[in-house]
Scaffold this active site. Structure first.
Site, PDB file in Angstrom:
ATOM      1  N   GLY A 692       0.801  -1.222   0.000  1.00 58.24           N
ATOM      2  CA  GLY A 692       0.000   0.000   0.000  1.00 58.24           C
ATOM      3  C   GLY A 692       0.828   1.263   0.000  1.00 58.24           C
ATOM      4  CB  SER A 967      -4.311   4.776   5.011  1.00 56.43           C
ATOM      5  OG  SER A 967      -4.015   5.191   6.322  1.00 56.43           O
ATOM      6  CB  THR A 968      -4.756   7.439  -0.467  1.00 59.36           C
ATOM      7  OG1 THR A 968      -3.435   7.928  -0.248  1.00 59.36           O
ATOM      8  CG2 THR A 968      -5.761   8.512  -0.090  1.00 59.36           C
ATOM      9  CB  CYS A 969      -0.735   3.880   0.925  1.00 59.05           C
ATOM     10  SG  CYS A 969      -1.011   3.659   2.686  1.00 59.05           S
ATOM     11  CB  VAL A 970      -3.932   0.291   2.508  1.00 57.55           C
ATOM     12  CG1 VAL A 970      -2.511  -0.203   2.538  1.00 57.55           C
ATOM     13  CG2 VAL A 970      -4.209   1.229   3.690  1.00 57.55           C
TER      14      VAL A 970
END
Length: 1001
Positions: A692, A967-970
């Site tokens: 992520g 948490s845009t990464c995940v």
């Protein structure tokens, strides 16, 4: 001789071996017998040979004596019947024939007036002997005398002698005579009477059916014929050549083409060159039938020639010059394909031998594709009821002379406001049986020979027309001027495009047509193979589909062939074909043509992908990626991720792009990459990884590298990005950045990570190796686009605008001009070449200015994604694959594919309230929510099950004063446990509208 008594016994006794020495073996005796037999055979052969030589010598001696006797009798009776008999028996004896011709010319012309049978027979045979003597020694002292006698014989004896010599090689022998006279010997005394003699039979109209084919075969095929004849003789020959009766030779055209004299390409080329020189000034005066026969003959000749025969390329075909303006050779790059290509060899046969042409012949041939010549020809043919021969001629010319193809097509398209394009479709193609489902299995039948040239020529013409056709013309209405209208209506295009699609799909799908086993050539176009037909149709279909993608005009499912193909087996077979191509033996860059040859499904996907539903192609793309992961050992065959050590990279928050560029340049991005962020104080940020954080890195990196202030990218008025054409962007350091960005976006495509970046359509076309059109220029430079449209429709003389083949550029406030062609500043834009000018300007702005940048970007992209995978999509679809589909967000699909964490599950009260609130959002608010949680406002094409990782909602505590975070990464939304629906709505809207801060905890 009888031996004396006791001698034989004595000889036998001497042979008795008493000393124990070994006697001769059986094999030795056999070898000795064979040797003696061979000696006897050689002796007999020598004796027989000697006998034959003696017999031959006696025959030669007797023959020589007989000839001396005949010649002696002939000299004693030159003007008599006996002397004439001796002359015929002597055959081609230059001295004897010279004596006889001198006698006739000097006062014995009454010999030619005899009407008795024996005289007539001998005179006919003598006339052939005279022709043979001229052919063997055309510059002998007797040749003019022979010609004079033959002329007297034809004029005095009439049709009988003319017919006889025509039957016995009259034009063949005279053609030999002309060719034996040196090219620079125009003053030869033989030439004027020779031309007079060969034109004499042409005055007999009743003989035209016989004389014209012979003249075409034996006289007009002579290299540089106009240069061999004195001007007066050439003028006389041209004036007496009965071109207005060419139609009587039409039935003989197949036999002319098949004549052994024209067996090689070179004499065919010379026949074409001489015909054009002698006939083109008379186009307007030729009867309709004669002009039709002339075009039919030229088309047949060109169809029998190998490609490039009219202008053999002096270098690689890819570098061959194209002529845009009359008389000016203009170097034009081949279509700038970013993807590397390899040369395709469609046949295992050796390439045909091309003739070596004299520069004067080349100059004459230049007449054929010139705008002036084609306009003259089109004007002469416009009132004729049949255009079949004109179509066949133009199409054959584009096929045999591909380096002039664009010029020929451009001239024909521009003529009469595209009238010929309309006529082709409405008179020939619309009613053609080709392309209908009931005829797809019989495309190779010879019964369709007449239908292929009009169809294929129309395909070429319309594809060429689209190069400089704006959308305003494409979607024109009946009230617009003819020059501003699409030659075909939208309704006609729907039918025509489906007709082409049916044929093209059949050519990709059928083994016999795909691999070239479907016959020697296309019926009616023997010089063209099915592979060439497929490419022509593909080019035109892609151009029409590009318009339909930008502004739809066809019904739903118009482009699909799902009724002919079962999609499930298609997907499975396509994946298998791709795996076969990836075998080490095939590990090389393949062109679309080679792929079509080897793999029918990949051929369809790479050339006419729109025939397969987009969702199916996306599924195939993901399966290609999965297969590649398996091949690299990154994924097991069961679909589980294999253990593979991650590449760990540390990235500073304030320098994401530079650190990524420095640390990921040589890393295999197919494998997992673990990103560790470092804040401004040098502290590592704690957070969720599992791939992520790389998504967050990618999102941050895109914000930096695609910032137009960095100088690598520019944005058009729609905020679509394209490479900066500035010279700074072509420097080595900048190209390395383009290469790096290509790899990073390739990683996003490979991993299925959506990136919120939009690219200009003409730049996306470079990813696919496709051509950009004039209408693409509107999104780049609207003012230039409008100027070119004005020029295209300008009714005055374009030379009044003082344009030339250059473009202006400005860098660092310094303006300079760039030649579009060699010496372009001295080539004026005229009515004839303005379409080529428009094309070249568009090509320069859309392609050449960003060529190096695009190549570097694609080099990086193709390091991650095989180019043929990308060619399954068009520009719009590629943008969707990269950034998601710009469609309404399906909340039911999102909820089905949402994971929960903390105290949350699908039945928890806060979650129930959340979905009620979101369900009341409009589409704009839903997109903002999606962007807030995932960094991309568009959903994946195949639904949220394809979002990597899946959308998730996690409990963020009970403090209702906090805003939701993400948490845009995940793809994780962190939602406090709000008790009130009103508060949840207010806090959620506040967060997504203010783009609240990213939280890694």
């Amino acid at each position: 001789m009888i031996p004396l008594f006791g001698q034989d016994d004595l000889r036998r006794r001497k042979e008795i071996n008493l000393g124990g020495a070994r006697s001769a073996s059986y094999s030795d005796i056999l070898q000795e017998a064979k040797a003696k037999r061979s000696q006897r055979h050689d002796l007999k052969r020598k004796q027989d040979s000697a006998t034959k030589i003696q017999a031959w010598w006696r025959g030669v001696s007797r023959k020589q004596q007989t000839r001396r006797d005949l010649k002696q009798v002939f000299v004693g009776d030159v003007s008599g019947l006996t002397g004439l008999r001796c002359l015929v028996l002597l055959g081609v004896d230059q001295d004897a024939l010279g004596i006889w011709s001198s006698a006739v010319a000097s006062g014995s012309q009454d010999i030619l007036l005899h009407t008795e049978d024996n005289w007539r027979v001998l005179l006919r045979k003598t006339s052939v002997l005279l022709l043979q003597a001229i052919a063997s020694e055309p510059e002998s002292q007797y040749a003019p005398l022979h010609l004079n006698v033959l002329q007297l014989l034809q004029s005095s004896a009439g049709l009988e002698y003319t017919q006889y010599v025509l039957d016995h090689g009259f034009y063949r022998l005279l053609g030999d005579a002309i060719q034996r006279i040196p090219l620079d010997s125009k003053t030869s005394p033989t030439l004027p009477p020779l031309v007079t003699l060969l034109t004499t039979p042409l005055s007999q109209g009743s003989l035209h059916a016989q004389t014209l084919p012979q003249v075409l075969t034996h006289i007009l095929s002579i290299p540089l014929l106009p240069n061999r004849l004195p001007l007066t003789a050439l003028t006389a020959f041209s004036a007496r050549l009965p071109l207005s009766s060419l139609h009587v030779a039409s039935p003989a055209i197949p036999s002319i083409i098949a004549d052994p004299v024209l067996a090689e390409p070179e004499p065919k080329v010379h026949l074409i060159a001489n015909l054009v020189v002698l006939t083109s000034p008379r186009y307007s005066k030729l009867p309709a039938q004669a002009l039709e026969a002339y075009l039919e003959l030229l088309a047949a000749l060109m169809n029998a020639l190998p490609t490039h025969a009219l202008e053999p390329p002096e270098r690689n075909t890819r570098d061959a010059p194209r002529t845009w303006a009359d008389g000016d050779e203009i170097e034009v790059d081949e279509e700038d394909e970013v993807a590397p290509q390899v040369t395709v060899v469609s046949s295992f046969e050796p390439p045909p031998r091309l003739p070596e042409l004299d520069t004067r012949t080349r100059t004459r041939l230049q007449t054929l594709p010139s705008s002036a010549h084609l306009n003259s020809l089109l004007g002469a043919a416009q009132h004729h009821p049949s255009r079949q021969s004109l179509i066949a001629f133009c199409f054959a010319l584009t096929t045999v002379w591909p380096t002039r193809r664009d010029k020929i097509l451009g001239t024909v398209v521009a003529y009469n406001g595209g009238g010929l394009v309309r006529e082709l479709y409405r008179s020939y193609v619309r009613s053609s049986p080709l392309g209908h489902e009931e005829t797809l299995n019989s495309l190779t039948n010879s019964e369709y020979a007449a239908a292929w040239p009009p169809l294929l020529f129309l395909v070429d013409l319309y594809a060429q027309a689209l190069l400089t056709m704006g959308d305003d013309e494409f979607f024109s209405v009946a009230g617009q001027p003819a020059t501003h209208r699409n030659p075909l209506s939208v309704d006609e295009l729907r039918t025509f495009s489906r007709q082409m699609l049916n044929i093209a799909f059949t050519l990709y799908w059928r083994d016999d047509l795909r691999t070239g086993a479907g016959g020697e050539g296309v019926p009616g176009v023997p010089s063209l193979r099915w592979e060439g037909v497929r490419e022509k149709l593909t080019r035109c279909l892609q151009a029409i589909h590009a318009r339909d993608s930008r502004r739809p005009f066809t019904p739903r499912d118009h482009w699909l062939v799902t009724s002919q193909v079962d999609m499930v087996p298609f997907i499975q077979a396509a994946v298998l074909e791709e795996q076969n191509l990836e075998q080490p033996s095939n590990a090389r860059t393949l062109t679309k043509r080679q792929i079509a040859y080897m793999s029918p499904r990949l051929g369809v996907l790479n050339n006419i992908p729109f025939a397969i539903p987009f969702e199916v192609r996306v599924s195939i793309f993901r399966q290609f990626v999965a297969s590649d992961l398996v091949a690299r050992g990154l994924l097991s065959t069961s679909g589980r991720h294999a253990f593979y050590p991650k590449t760990r990279v540390t990235v500073r928050r304030e320098s994401v792009a530079q650190d990524g560029f420095d640390h990921l340049g040589d890393v295999d991005l197919h494998a997992p990459v673990a990103i560790t962020f470092v804040d401004q104080f040098g502290n590592e940020e704690a957070g969720i990884d599992g791939g992520g954080v790389f998504k967050e890195f990618l999102t941050s990196l895109c914000k930096e590298v695609f910032d137009s202030d960095r100088g690598l990218w520019l944005a058009n008025k729609k905020n679509e990005l394209y490479p900066n054409p500035h010279s700074y962007a072509t420097e080595a350091h900048s190209l390395n950045w383009y290469r790096f960005i290509g790899r990073i976006l390739g990683k996003a495509l490979y991993d299925g990570i959506l990136v919120d970046v939009a690219f200009a359509g003409f730049f996306l076309a470079k990813w696919l190796g496709k051509q950009s059109f004039l209408d693409d220029l509107a999104s780049l430079d609207p003012d230039l686009y409008q100027g070119l449209i004005f020029l295209k429709h300008y009714t005055g003389d374009p030379e009044e605008l003082s344009l030339n083949f250059t473009v202006a550029e400005e860098e660092f406030d310094v303006a300079h001009t760039v030649d579009l062609v060699p010496d372009g500043s001295n080539i004026a834009v005229t009515r004839e070449n303005r379409l080529q000018y428009i094309y070249l300007v568009s090509h320069y702005r859309l392609t050449k200015q960003i060529k190096k940048q695009s190549e570097a970007f694609f080099e990086g992209l193709s390091d991650m994604i095989t180019s043929r995978w990308l060619r399954m999509f068009n520009q719009q679809e590629l943008q969707i694959l990269l950034g998601g589909v710009n469609a309404p967000i399906d909340l039911d699909d999102l909820r089905r594919n949402t994971n929960y964490g903390g105290l949350f599950d699908d039945h928890e009260s806060t979650i129930q309230t959340f979905w009620r609130v979101v369900n009341a959002f409009d589409q704009e608010q839903r997109r903002k929510l999606l962007r807030f949680a995932t960094s991309c406002s568009r959903p994946p094409l195949l639904g949220f099950k394809e979002l990597v990782p899946n959308f998730a909602i996690r409990d963020a505590g009970s403090d209702e004063n906090r805003l939701p975070t993400a948490s845009t990464c995940v793809n994780l939304l962190k939602l406090p446990r709000y008790q009130s629906e009103k508060v949840l709505r207010e806090k959620l809207l506040q967060a997504i509208n203010s783009n609240a801060g990213f939280d890694l905890s």
